[in-house]
Design a protein around this motif. Structure first.
Motif, PDB file in Angstrom:
ATOM      1  N   TRP A 242      19.359  35.766  59.078  1.00  0.00           N
ATOM      2  CA  TRP A 242      20.487  36.078  58.214  1.00  0.00           C
ATOM      3  C   TRP A 242      21.629  36.624  59.070  1.00  0.00           C
ATOM      4  O   TRP A 242      21.418  37.075  60.191  1.00  0.00           O
ATOM      5  CB  TRP A 242      20.100  37.083  57.126  1.00  0.00           C
ATOM      6  N   ASN A 268      24.948  34.557  55.135  1.00  0.00           N
ATOM      7  CA  ASN A 268      23.974  33.483  54.932  1.00  0.00           C
ATOM      8  C   ASN A 268      22.562  33.992  55.180  1.00  0.00           C
ATOM      9  O   ASN A 268      22.316  34.718  56.153  1.00  0.00           O
ATOM     10  CB  ASN A 268      24.265  32.316  55.879  1.00  0.00           C
ATOM     11  N   GLU A 270      18.437  32.590  55.333  1.00  0.00           N
ATOM     12  CA  GLU A 270      17.529  31.452  55.380  1.00  0.00           C
ATOM     13  C   GLU A 270      16.085  31.953  55.308  1.00  0.00           C
ATOM     14  O   GLU A 270      15.657  32.758  56.140  1.00  0.00           O
ATOM     15  CB  GLU A 270      17.723  30.648  56.664  1.00  0.00           C
ATOM     16  N   ASN A 274      12.325  26.270  53.356  1.00  0.00           N
ATOM     17  CA  ASN A 274      13.645  25.639  53.291  1.00  0.00           C
ATOM     18  C   ASN A 274      14.519  26.202  52.170  1.00  0.00           C
ATOM     19  O   ASN A 274      15.296  25.475  51.532  1.00  0.00           O
ATOM     20  CB  ASN A 274      13.486  24.108  53.118  1.00  0.00           C
ATOM     21  N   ARG A 276      17.570  28.611  51.060  1.00  0.00           N
ATOM     22  CA  ARG A 276      18.770  29.220  51.634  1.00  0.00           C
ATOM     23  C   ARG A 276      19.618  29.856  50.532  1.00  0.00           C
ATOM     24  O   ARG A 276      19.659  29.366  49.411  1.00  0.00           O
ATOM     25  CB  ARG A 276      19.607  28.168  52.373  1.00  0.00           C
ATOM     26  N   SER A 278      23.584  31.927  50.158  1.00  0.00           N
ATOM     27  CA  SER A 278      24.813  32.368  50.817  1.00  0.00           C
ATOM     28  C   SER A 278      25.796  32.886  49.775  1.00  0.00           C
ATOM     29  O   SER A 278      25.805  32.438  48.615  1.00  0.00           O
ATOM     30  CB  SER A 278      25.448  31.239  51.627  1.00  0.00           C
TER      31      SER A 278
END
Length: 286
Positions: A242, A268, A270, A274, A276, A278
């Protein structure tokens, strides 16, 4: 019915010649839809035709400016291409004959049935790892109209994380609508890519009279500076990484008037599997 032919020949293990006559591009994937309402500048559609895709990276410049966009060759009657390496030199030569400009409705038009001739030449000399100097020349001729672009570019790796890239080209252009035009383009990029701290600064200047008929330059008369800084932490658990990201853009025209200014800040995250996330804020002036 129509007949077409494609030929591929390996001149050496590192040098390939391609030739096509009356190519059939009807079986390629359709373009992704784009919204063209209230757009000030042309939309970019990537190349998807196999003949032009192979070796496409050879014709790319060191900076983001797109001087070779093969979608400008709409309906080639024939095309020939030579791409590959000779020692430390990477070369690319492309010649094509485009029938699209001569497809006019008025048969009395002097350009009816005429074709445009396109030439692209590219050379890059490898200096050391991920570093080179290069030259590029493009030309498009259609009747008395012509467009010619030529110049140099380069990329230099500095240590393990820093890179410097530059581009300097000029154009000569003539057509019935604009008459004769000529102008330069200069671009300079400095970047650092690392596991934690990354940043970049770039500047580009495109003259109001610069034109390219073989590339994609949607906007001229700009003096633009971009800056970006980002930092990443790596907890290496459920949260993989991050960090924040900040971007600033400032653009003037060649009369010295501020036309664009943009600031963006993002954070952001992660995660594993997978996932994510933001969030950010931006302030823009146009």
């Amino acid at each position: 019915g129509e007949t077409g032919v494609d030929i591929k020949y390996g001149v050496t293990s590192n040098l390939t010649m391609d030739f096509t006559y009356n190519p059939d591009f009807s079986q390629i994937e359709s373009d992704q839809p784009q919204v063209d309402v209230n757009q000030r500048f042309a939309l970019f559609y990537p190349e998807q035709r196999p003949f032009f895709l192979e070796g496409q990276e050879i014709f790319a410049a060191a900076t983001p400016l797109t001087l070779v966009h093969t979608r400008t060759m709409v309906d080639p009657r024939y095309g020939a291409k030579l791409t590959g390496k000779i020692g430390n030199m990477t070369v690319g030569v492309l010649v094509a004959n485009d029938e699209a400009p001569g497809k006019r409705d008025d048969r009395s038009d002097p350009a009816f049935g005429e074709t445009a001739t396109v030439f692209v030449g590219r050379a890059r000399y490898d200096l050391y790892a991920e570093s080179y100097v290069g030259a590029i020349v493009t030309a498009r001729e259609f009747g008395e109209d012509y467009n010619r672009v030529g110049g140099v570019d380069g990329r230099f790796r500095l240590g393990r994380t820093h890179n410097v890239s530059f581009l300097a080209v000029g154009s000569e252009h003539q057509d019935e609508l604009n008459g004769r035009l000529s102008g330069p383009v200069f671009e300079l990029d400095f970047t650092r890519q690392a596991r934690n701290l990354s940043y970049s600064v770039s500047h580009s200047s495109i003259d109001p009279d610069f034109r390219t008929a073989t590339g994609f330059v949607p906007r001229v008369a700009i003096r633009r500076t971009d800056a970006n800084v980002a930092y990443k932490w790596w907890p290496e658990g459920t949260l993989i990484s991050w960090g924040p990201n900040f971007t600033y853009l400032r653009n003037y025209n060649h009369a010295g008037e501020l036309e664009d200014e943009q600031f963006r800040g993002n954070v952001n995250f992660e995660f594993v599997r997978n996932l994510r996330f933001s969030g950010g804020v931006s302030r823009e002036l146009e």
